[in-house]
Design a protein around this motif. Structure first.
Motif, PDB file in Angstrom:
ATOM      1  N   TYR A  12       0.938 -37.935  20.526  1.00 24.07           N
ATOM      2  CA  TYR A  12      -0.477 -37.713  20.177  1.00 24.07           C
ATOM      3  C   TYR A  12      -1.079 -36.580  21.003  1.00 24.07           C
ATOM      4  N   ALA A  74      -0.785 -41.059  15.723  1.00 27.85           N
ATOM      5  CA  ALA A  74      -1.314 -42.371  15.357  1.00 27.85           C
ATOM      6  C   ALA A  74      -2.336 -42.198  14.241  1.00 27.85           C
ATOM      7  N   GLU A  75      -2.318 -43.107  13.281  1.00 26.50           N
ATOM      8  CA  GLU A  75      -3.209 -42.993  12.128  1.00 26.50           C
ATOM      9  C   GLU A  75      -4.685 -42.944  12.523  1.00 26.50           C
ATOM     10  N   HIS A  76      -5.081 -43.755  13.491  1.00 24.87           N
ATOM     11  CA  HIS A  76      -6.497 -43.851  13.863  1.00 24.87           C
ATOM     12  C   HIS A  76      -6.778 -43.110  15.172  1.00 24.87           C
ATOM     13  N   THR A  80      -4.779 -36.598  15.628  1.00 25.88           N
ATOM     14  CA  THR A  80      -3.638 -36.597  14.703  1.00 25.88           C
ATOM     15  C   THR A  80      -3.576 -35.330  13.851  1.00 25.88           C
ATOM     16  N   GLU A  84      -0.439 -32.709  13.993  1.00 23.79           N
ATOM     17  CA  GLU A  84       0.424 -32.482  12.841  1.00 23.79           C
ATOM     18  C   GLU A  84       0.328 -31.043  12.345  1.00 23.79           C
ATOM     19  N   ARG A 100       6.303 -37.945  13.222  1.00 24.71           N
ATOM     20  CA  ARG A 100       6.174 -39.339  12.799  1.00 24.71           C
ATOM     21  C   ARG A 100       4.770 -39.833  13.073  1.00 24.71           C
ATOM     22  N   ARG A 101       4.070 -40.220  12.006  1.00 25.31           N
ATOM     23  CA  ARG A 101       2.736 -40.804  12.146  1.00 25.31           C
ATOM     24  C   ARG A 101       2.894 -42.326  12.055  1.00 25.31           C
ATOM     25  N   TYR A 102       2.346 -43.035  13.031  1.00 30.04           N
ATOM     26  CA  TYR A 102       2.409 -44.492  13.045  1.00 30.04           C
ATOM     27  C   TYR A 102       1.166 -45.082  12.381  1.00 30.04           C
ATOM     28  N   PRO A 103       1.358 -45.732  11.241  1.00 27.04           N
ATOM     29  CA  PRO A 103       0.216 -46.306  10.521  1.00 27.04           C
ATOM     30  C   PRO A 103      -0.448 -47.433  11.323  1.00 27.04           C
ATOM     31  N   GLY A 104      -1.770 -47.453  11.253  1.00 29.38           N
ATOM     32  CA  GLY A 104      -2.533 -48.511  11.902  1.00 29.38           C
ATOM     33  C   GLY A 104      -2.683 -48.368  13.401  1.00 29.38           C
ATOM     34  N   ALA A 119       5.478 -51.151  17.407  1.00 24.75           N
ATOM     35  CA  ALA A 119       5.269 -49.704  17.255  1.00 24.75           C
ATOM     36  C   ALA A 119       5.546 -48.969  18.560  1.00 24.75           C
TER      37      ALA A 119
END
Length: 138
Positions: A12, A74-76, A80, A84, A100-104, A119
């Motif tokens: 991140y 991270a998604e939130h 991010t 990216e 790699r984006r980690y959802p949630g 995660a």
């Protein structure tokens, strides 16, 4: 130019200034826009270096020759989008990049294994796999 570094481990990462739209995209549950601005002001209170690639690496004219990178987001997290975007710019310059984006997930999740064991552990495992792939004889 050529780098002496074997790789870039970017979890991140902040790669741009705090004044970009994505930092204001939503009310973040953890690292807030005000906190991001505060951290930037600690690094560069006069705002004189924020357009320099040493401060905002995404602003470099050419990223070719940099070592391979893993970028975990991270998604939130308000960082991010810029992380990216930096990964995309690395890839466009021919740098091998894993994104790699980690959802949630929120900013800091990879170090919060008590709360995000699955995660966090997965992210650490991805970093280990990345290092194993770029460090000969490891």
């Amino acid at each position: 130019g050529e780098s002496l570094l074997a790789g870039q481990i970017l979890i991140y990462p902040c790669t741009d200034d705090a004044d970009i739209p994505s930092v204001h995209a939503f009310p973040a549950p953890f690292l807030t826009q005000d906190q991001i601005v505060w951290f930037f002001d600690q690094y560069d209170p006069e705002r004189t270096a924020r357009d320099h690639p040493d401060f905002s690496p995404i602003k470099a004219d050419n990223l070719a020759g940099l070592p391979p990178a893993i970028v975990i987001t991270a998604e939130h997290d308000l960082l991010t989008e810029q992380a990216e975007a930096y990964a995309n710019k690395l890839a466009a310059a021919g740098v091998p990049v894993t994104v790699r984006r980690y959802p949630g997930m929120i900013h800091g999740f990879a170090t919060m294994d008590l709360f995000f064991a699955g995660a966090a552990g997965e992210a650490v495992d991805e970093v280990v796999t990345f290092v194993d792939g770029i460090v000969p004889g490891r």
